[in-house]
Design an enzyme around this catalytic site. Structure first.
Site, PDB file in Angstrom:
ATOM      1  N   HIS A 266      18.451  57.271 -23.133  1.00  0.00           N
ATOM      2  CA  HIS A 266      19.862  56.859 -23.124  1.00  0.00           C
ATOM      3  C   HIS A 266      20.022  55.515 -23.851  1.00  0.00           C
ATOM      4  O   HIS A 266      20.834  55.388 -24.779  1.00  0.00           O
ATOM      5  CB  HIS A 266      20.324  56.744 -21.660  1.00  0.00           C
ATOM      6  CG  HIS A 266      21.751  56.336 -21.485  1.00  0.00           C
ATOM      7  ND1 HIS A 266      22.768  57.247 -21.274  1.00  0.00           N
ATOM      8  CD2 HIS A 266      22.339  55.120 -21.473  1.00  0.00           C
ATOM      9  CE1 HIS A 266      23.912  56.595 -21.144  1.00  0.00           C
ATOM     10  NE2 HIS A 266      23.688  55.303 -21.259  1.00  0.00           N
ATOM     11  N   GLU A 267      19.218  54.523 -23.456  1.00  0.00           N
ATOM     12  CA  GLU A 267      19.331  53.199 -24.078  1.00  0.00           C
ATOM     13  C   GLU A 267      18.925  53.250 -25.553  1.00  0.00           C
ATOM     14  O   GLU A 267      19.441  52.494 -26.373  1.00  0.00           O
ATOM     15  CB  GLU A 267      18.483  52.171 -23.326  1.00  0.00           C
ATOM     16  CG  GLU A 267      18.813  51.992 -21.837  1.00  0.00           C
ATOM     17  CD  GLU A 267      20.282  51.708 -21.536  1.00  0.00           C
ATOM     18  OE1 GLU A 267      21.002  51.225 -22.440  1.00  0.00           O
ATOM     19  OE2 GLU A 267      20.723  51.983 -20.401  1.00  0.00           O
ATOM     20  N   HIS A 270      21.934  54.010 -27.563  1.00  0.00           N
ATOM     21  CA  HIS A 270      22.686  52.771 -27.815  1.00  0.00           C
ATOM     22  C   HIS A 270      22.004  51.940 -28.917  1.00  0.00           C
ATOM     23  O   HIS A 270      22.653  51.402 -29.814  1.00  0.00           O
ATOM     24  CB  HIS A 270      22.727  51.911 -26.547  1.00  0.00           C
ATOM     25  CG  HIS A 270      23.707  52.362 -25.493  1.00  0.00           C
ATOM     26  ND1 HIS A 270      25.051  52.543 -25.758  1.00  0.00           N
ATOM     27  CD2 HIS A 270      23.554  52.627 -24.162  1.00  0.00           C
ATOM     28  CE1 HIS A 270      25.681  52.904 -24.630  1.00  0.00           C
ATOM     29  NE2 HIS A 270      24.792  52.981 -23.659  1.00  0.00           N
ATOM     30  N   GLU A 296      29.054  54.566 -25.841  1.00  0.00           N
ATOM     31  CA  GLU A 296      28.550  55.480 -24.811  1.00  0.00           C
ATOM     32  C   GLU A 296      28.316  56.872 -25.403  1.00  0.00           C
ATOM     33  O   GLU A 296      27.407  57.589 -24.967  1.00  0.00           O
ATOM     34  CB  GLU A 296      29.542  55.532 -23.635  1.00  0.00           C
ATOM     35  CG  GLU A 296      28.999  56.155 -22.377  1.00  0.00           C
ATOM     36  CD  GLU A 296      27.902  55.324 -21.674  1.00  0.00           C
ATOM     37  OE1 GLU A 296      27.680  54.156 -22.060  1.00  0.00           O
ATOM     38  OE2 GLU A 296      27.265  55.861 -20.761  1.00  0.00           O
TER      39      GLU A 296
END
Lengths: 498, 498
Positions: A266-267, A270, A296
């Site tokens: 997930h990170e 980003h 997001e």
């Protein structure tokens, strides 16, 4: 040759951005490296840097330069004009609110946040209600000032801080559509999962060392450049640092690797966005990432759309089995998929799966809007929360710790933030859908752990645009239409009901 | 109540110090955590922070406030008056030199430093001579401007940047005394050591993990507070961070633990000074450490006076043996002492023992003074260096890499720094001598690994004084006399000839 007003602004913002970057690294350090006893001094450093960055914007010279530059936009190319627009936006946010109010707000939020930690631990909303009221009052006061400056509603003005050009009108249309089919989809998905055999548990050596090794290998696979970034540990995972030095964090549990691993991915989503922002605009407002919904969307595209999908999980299964010295028959893409896509009606947003998550967000959006607009008092909040949970998810929190006390946002002054999570989830689905349509090789590449075709497409269509266009323009250009719920719905049906 | 000029200055310097503190953590990060590809962005952040800190001092308002405050010193207590004096010193250093010259100097030093790395690797002084000439010319220009502002000689003005109120007159008196007996002492020490059996080699598991574990244990022993500091790894060990968050570094070699261990103890000496500075003056010039000679005295007191002494080594020997799973008979205080106090005539300053080190420093002091004063040209430097090495240490470097190219200082623009190393060594001896005289329990405490009596004395007599007094005043008050070579000489005789 004289220096134009616009060029002078670029110099000013270049300095401001460098200060913000310095702060960002210091924030990362505070969360990962700094010993506990040093927080007071760090607070002093960060508050001085915040004042310095703010002063760049609030000096009278900046106001005059903005006026002057806006008179001469014919001299500017598209990116410069967009940059000037973003400079004005930042200026409006910084100057709409008197500095005494900014200070009051900082203090009230800080006090409330401290009180909230205790109140949440004790599941006692009444213990923080007064502090929250103070934060809400000041948020409304600040929102009204921004509403006037931007000529928008109060909620839209607050939303603009996180989602530039976002609006209640757009969000309500999307969320109302979501609400019309999501509850049934959740029910059907749970029913279907219950009718199937339970997934096999995973057996292996989930030492932090092994988890880190797999996490870093997968970051590499996604395209993360360790020559310009790091992976570390913090209590609350985040993507921080600066575009040329992206610092992501995770936290490990030795009982279960899935949460840390999906957190890292997930990170990394980003991080790829930050790293791929156009380097020639590194220190200008237009070179920054677009609002929170696009940000997001990049993390959720990598985590939810790709990495919890069977193509990627088939690639992951043997790799993970090897790293963890896995035993048993659970190490297959199919079984990982079952484990990684379980739908459950829970109380806690941050633990929610992608199907129930929007219900959590819709609830918060409705309630925060009502509180901002004076249609819901804080005395009514706990009951309103629980009632709405029952309607949307069919569960009633047994206490406020599992209810309206669970998230930090309102207590720390972040009003208008919540909807961006679900806008991000829908944007992720729509972008990934378009990417696969435009580049048919993407799914098979992902099955082989090759993210290059997807990342090339994202860089071209999203990352490199930075803030030169609005979120809506970026989505429209990339996918052919403004954001709708359609592709997100199709994604959920395909994954959970097919 | 109106705010006095002095109070306004405190507010300004508080901000400036917070910026410097932020920079300090970012410098630490660059040396320890930052990935290699991120250096350009970090350079931008640090240069913006340097400009902001500098602007605090160079604005016209600061000059007016200093004048006004100096008219009203009767309102100030001793610490405030000392603070105002340090503010004026910083102001003079910042304002004496026009900002174009500061910029030219920064660029020239940076270019020269890059070129120097290549020149040193190739042992080719001619490859960096032109760049060094440029740095020297600008240093002289800047030194002349400071000389005028401070009403001092050029060398004294440059020295004041590192050693406030230091002077060539004082240094020459001390160094000429040193020279009168040091060469013979070195010869005698070497002769004595050669007449003794060689020390036994140490056998054990010197893994980085073990070294780190022992290093941290000894930092604790000295009094380092890990709740307000860290130990990490960097290519060049240093003590950085800020007083409430001291970050020391070391580098490990798995073949030999002695260098890293003594390095850690050296940096811990620096760290204790920073940590014990008076917290009520944390963000004011008067609250900062006194000049480099006092700072170096604190690291050398811990490393050279205490930790290479037999009392401490007797305490260390069994601890180190245990941590490293040591074998053989070498793990005794006496044997460690032999290993840790070997005197050798070498070419390289940073590898020199405490007996030969002053010779390296005297040479550099003489040569840099001659270059600043125009009595030595760069063409003459390599020969002058080698001749002086022969006279002082009886060895002639076979090439300039082992001669005048070995240290970064001149190439990076740090002229006037070298003498502080040996002033520090002598100050360390004199302070430790006084501490033992005033507190007789110190030696036996150190034999038991108890640093508390020594650290309490140092905190009271040195650390807590910060910059409220000059180095000379601090030494005089603590030891009863200004700095002399006497105690240092006695220390060397006791350790190497007794």
């Amino acid at each position: 040759m004289t220096t134009s007003a616009y060029q002078k602004l670029e110099a000013k913002f270049r300095r401001q951005m460098a200060i913000e970057q310095a702060s960002s690294i210091l924030h990362w350090d505070a969360a990962t490296m700094m010993p506990a006893g040093s927080s007071e001094g760090r607070g002093e450093q960060l508050s001085v840097l915040a004042v310095l960055a703010h002063e760049t914007l609030t000096g009278s010279e900046t106001a005059d330069l903005l006026d002057e530059a806006e008179e001469a936009t014919f001299e500017l190319d598209d990116w410069q004009a967009a940059n000037l627009k973003e400079m004005r936006r930042q200026w409006l946010h910084a100057n709409a609110v008197p500095s005494e109010l900014v200070e009051k707000m900082a203090k009230a939020s800080n006090d409330c946040e401290i009180q909230w930690r205790q109140a949440r631990a004790a599941s006692d909303f009444s213990a923080v209600k007064d502090q929250m009221q103070r934060v809400l009052d000041l948020t409304i006061e600040s929102g009204k000032a921004k509403a006037e400056a931007f000529n928008k509603s109060v909620y839209d003005a607050l939303l603009d801080q996180y989602e530039p050009d976002g609006s209640v009108a757009t969000i309500e249309a999307l969320f109302s559509d979501l609400q019309s089919w999501l509850p049934k989809l959740i029910g059907d998905a749970i029913e279907k999962q219950e009718s199937q055999p339970a997934p096999l548990p995973l057996d292996g050596d989930f030492s932090i060392e092994n988890q880190k090794s797999l996490g870093e290998a997968l970051m590499n696979t996604v395209g993360f450049d360790f020559n310009k970034g790091r992976l570390d540990v913090s209590a609350h995972p985040f993507c921080g640092g600066v575009p040329d030095d992206v610092r992501i964090t995770t936290r490990y549990s030795e009982d279960d690797f899935t949460s840390a691993l999906m957190g890292v991915l997930h990170e990394t989503g980003h991080a790829m966005y930050e790293a791929n922002l156009p380097s020639e605009w590194r220190y200008q407002p237009v070179g920054s990432s677009r609002g929170m919904s696009v940000h997001e969307s990049q993390s959720l595209l990598v985590e939810m759309q790709v990495c919890r999908g069977e193509n990627f999980l088939s690639y992951l299964a043997p790799k993970a089995k090897e790293v963890f010295h896995g035993k048993g028959n659970g190490w297959t893409g199919e079984n990982l998929s079952q484990l990684y896509t379980k739908v459950e009606r829970g109380f806690i947003r941050v633990e929610a799966d992608e199907a129930t998550y929007p219900a959590h967000v819709i609830l918060r959006f409705e309630l925060e809007k009502a509180m901002i607009e004076g249609d819901l008092t804080l005395s009514e909040l706990p009951t309103a929360w629980n009632d709405r949970m029952e309607q949307l998810l069919g569960v009633t929190p047994p206490n406020d710790g599992l209810g309206c006390l669970q998230d930090i946002h309102w207590y720390s002054g972040a009003w208008g933030y919540f909807p961006t999570y679900t806008l991000g989830a829908m944007t992720a689905a729509q972008l990934f859908g378009a990417a696969k349509t435009q580049k048919a090789e993407i799914p098979s590449a992902l099955r082989n752990g090759d993210f290059a075709p997807l990342m090339t497409w994202l860089k071209e269509n999203v990352h490199s645009k930075a803030s030169s266009q609005s979120s809506d323009e970026i989505v429209k250009q990339a996918t052919g239409s403004s954001l709708t719920t359609e592709v997100f719905k199709k994604h959920l049906i395909d994954r959970y009901l097919a």
